[in-house]
Design a protein around this motif. Sequence first.
Motif, PDB file in Angstrom:
ATOM      1  N   ILE A  98      38.367  -3.473 -20.585  1.00  0.00           N
ATOM      2  CA  ILE A  98      38.684  -2.210 -19.909  1.00  0.00           C
ATOM      3  C   ILE A  98      37.405  -1.549 -19.411  1.00  0.00           C
ATOM      4  CG2 ILE A  98      39.529   0.144 -20.299  1.00  0.00           C
ATOM      5  CD1 ILE A  98      41.636  -1.122 -22.175  1.00  0.00           C
ATOM      6  N   ASP A  99      36.384  -1.520 -20.260  1.00  0.00           N
ATOM      7  CA  ASP A  99      35.112  -0.916 -19.857  1.00  0.00           C
ATOM      8  C   ASP A  99      34.492  -1.658 -18.676  1.00  0.00           C
ATOM      9  OD1 ASP A  99      35.449   0.922 -21.888  1.00  0.00           O
ATOM     10  OD2 ASP A  99      34.096  -0.106 -23.283  1.00  0.00           O
ATOM     11  N   ARG A 100      34.599  -2.994 -18.686  1.00  0.00           N
ATOM     12  CA  ARG A 100      34.055  -3.795 -17.590  1.00  0.00           C
ATOM     13  C   ARG A 100      34.812  -3.490 -16.288  1.00  0.00           C
ATOM     14  NH1 ARG A 100      35.897  -8.497 -16.325  1.00  0.00           N
ATOM     15  NH2 ARG A 100      36.687  -8.951 -18.406  1.00  0.00           N
ATOM     16  N   MET A 101      36.134  -3.355 -16.370  1.00  0.00           N
ATOM     17  CA  MET A 101      36.946  -3.053 -15.178  1.00  0.00           C
ATOM     18  C   MET A 101      36.641  -1.644 -14.655  1.00  0.00           C
ATOM     19  SD  MET A 101      38.655  -5.690 -14.407  1.00  0.00           S
ATOM     20  CE  MET A 101      40.203  -5.455 -13.613  1.00  0.00           C
ATOM     21  N   LYS A 102      36.451  -0.688 -15.573  1.00  0.00           N
ATOM     22  CA  LYS A 102      36.102   0.676 -15.151  1.00  0.00           C
ATOM     23  C   LYS A 102      34.781   0.684 -14.402  1.00  0.00           C
ATOM     24  CE  LYS A 102      38.428   3.422 -18.705  1.00  0.00           C
ATOM     25  NZ  LYS A 102      38.225   4.301 -19.872  1.00  0.00           N
ATOM     26  N   ALA A 103      33.811  -0.066 -14.921  1.00  0.00           N
ATOM     27  CA  ALA A 103      32.500  -0.133 -14.264  1.00  0.00           C
ATOM     28  C   ALA A 103      32.619  -0.832 -12.909  1.00  0.00           C
ATOM     29  CB  ALA A 103      31.506  -0.872 -15.160  1.00  0.00           C
ATOM     30  N   LYS A 104      33.427  -1.865 -12.841  1.00  0.00           N
ATOM     31  CA  LYS A 104      33.576  -2.626 -11.596  1.00  0.00           C
ATOM     32  C   LYS A 104      34.195  -1.764 -10.494  1.00  0.00           C
ATOM     33  CE  LYS A 104      35.728  -6.801  -9.749  1.00  0.00           C
ATOM     34  NZ  LYS A 104      36.556  -7.974 -10.061  1.00  0.00           N
ATOM     35  N   PHE A 105      35.199  -0.967 -10.845  1.00  0.00           N
ATOM     36  CA  PHE A 105      35.905  -0.167  -9.846  1.00  0.00           C
ATOM     37  C   PHE A 105      35.451   1.292  -9.837  1.00  0.00           C
ATOM     38  CE2 PHE A 105      38.838  -3.709 -10.686  1.00  0.00           C
ATOM     39  CZ  PHE A 105      38.924  -4.214  -9.408  1.00  0.00           C
ATOM     40  N   ASN A 106      34.381   1.573 -10.571  1.00  0.00           N
ATOM     41  CA  ASN A 106      33.770   2.904 -10.614  1.00  0.00           C
ATOM     42  C   ASN A 106      34.794   3.987 -10.979  1.00  0.00           C
ATOM     43  OD1 ASN A 106      31.645   4.651 -10.524  1.00  0.00           O
ATOM     44  ND2 ASN A 106      31.751   4.978  -8.306  1.00  0.00           N
ATOM     45  N   VAL A 107      35.489   3.755 -12.083  1.00  0.00           N
ATOM     46  CA  VAL A 107      36.519   4.669 -12.563  1.00  0.00           C
ATOM     47  C   VAL A 107      36.138   5.114 -13.976  1.00  0.00           C
ATOM     48  CG1 VAL A 107      38.953   4.909 -13.193  1.00  0.00           C
ATOM     49  CG2 VAL A 107      38.305   3.525 -11.223  1.00  0.00           C
ATOM     50  N   SER A 108      36.290   6.416 -14.235  1.00  0.00           N
ATOM     51  CA  SER A 108      36.092   6.885 -15.606  1.00  0.00           C
ATOM     52  C   SER A 108      37.451   7.253 -16.172  1.00  0.00           C
ATOM     53  CB  SER A 108      35.149   8.084 -15.667  1.00  0.00           C
ATOM     54  OG  SER A 108      35.783   9.212 -15.123  1.00  0.00           O
ATOM     55  N   GLY A 109      37.557   7.311 -17.462  1.00  0.00           N
ATOM     56  CA  GLY A 109      38.838   7.631 -18.106  1.00  0.00           C
ATOM     57  C   GLY A 109      39.327   9.016 -17.787  1.00  0.00           C
ATOM     58  N   LYS A 110      38.423   9.985 -17.543  1.00  0.00           N
ATOM     59  CA  LYS A 110      38.799  11.364 -17.275  1.00  0.00           C
ATOM     60  C   LYS A 110      39.502  11.486 -15.925  1.00  0.00           C
ATOM     61  CE  LYS A 110      35.028  13.114 -20.045  1.00  0.00           C
ATOM     62  NZ  LYS A 110      33.699  13.702 -20.026  1.00  0.00           N
ATOM     63  N   GLU A 111      38.998  10.792 -14.920  1.00  0.00           N
ATOM     64  CA  GLU A 111      39.624  10.842 -13.596  1.00  0.00           C
ATOM     65  C   GLU A 111      41.011  10.231 -13.605  1.00  0.00           C
ATOM     66  OE1 GLU A 111      37.000   8.898 -10.928  1.00  0.00           O
ATOM     67  OE2 GLU A 111      35.389  10.339 -11.208  1.00  0.00           O
ATOM     68  N   ALA A 112      41.154   9.117 -14.312  1.00  0.00           N
ATOM     69  CA  ALA A 112      42.451   8.455 -14.362  1.00  0.00           C
ATOM     70  C   ALA A 112      43.482   9.343 -15.062  1.00  0.00           C
ATOM     71  CB  ALA A 112      42.326   7.110 -15.068  1.00  0.00           C
ATOM     72  N   ASP A 113      43.064  10.065 -16.093  1.00  0.00           N
ATOM     73  CA  ASP A 113      43.981  10.950 -16.810  1.00  0.00           C
ATOM     74  C   ASP A 113      44.366  12.158 -15.945  1.00  0.00           C
ATOM     75  OD1 ASP A 113      43.947   9.306 -19.014  1.00  0.00           O
ATOM     76  OD2 ASP A 113      42.397  10.442 -20.087  1.00  0.00           O
TER      77      ASP A 113
END
Length: 137
Positions: free
Chosen positions: A119-134
């Motif tokens: 999950i962390d690798r995918m977030k870094a790849k697509f430049n997404v943080s958990g706060k924005e997704a929530d």
Amino acid sequence: MQNAIGGDVPTNPFRGRANARLPPEVNRILFVRNLPFKITTEELYDLFGRYGAIRQIRKGNTKDTRGTAFVVYEDIYDAKNACDNLSGFHVMDRYLIVLYFQPHKAAKKAHLEKQQADIDRMKAKFNVSGKEADAKK
């Protein structure tokens, strides 16, 4: 009955009861925590050998595993007797924590850690943080 170090050998209340029901978490492998760093493998064999035949003892030797050991008994009833009697046992100013090794929990933890890394690798790849997704929900 005397053991090699002169103490009495505890009797196993399960000896001769092949049909005795044991809880599902009971197995032949014990995980021991809070061991003194200076305890030797021979001392572990003397301590745990009072409760039955031991197949092997693996003592932690890295920084992360110091103070822990795995004790594998030949018989499940000997392992249960040792766990019951040695949990909280005072050795060299420490109280032992003796648990049954539960491989399914260790595998589940490893699986969760791998999933989190993915999950962390995918977030870094697509430049997404958990706060924005929530916030988008």
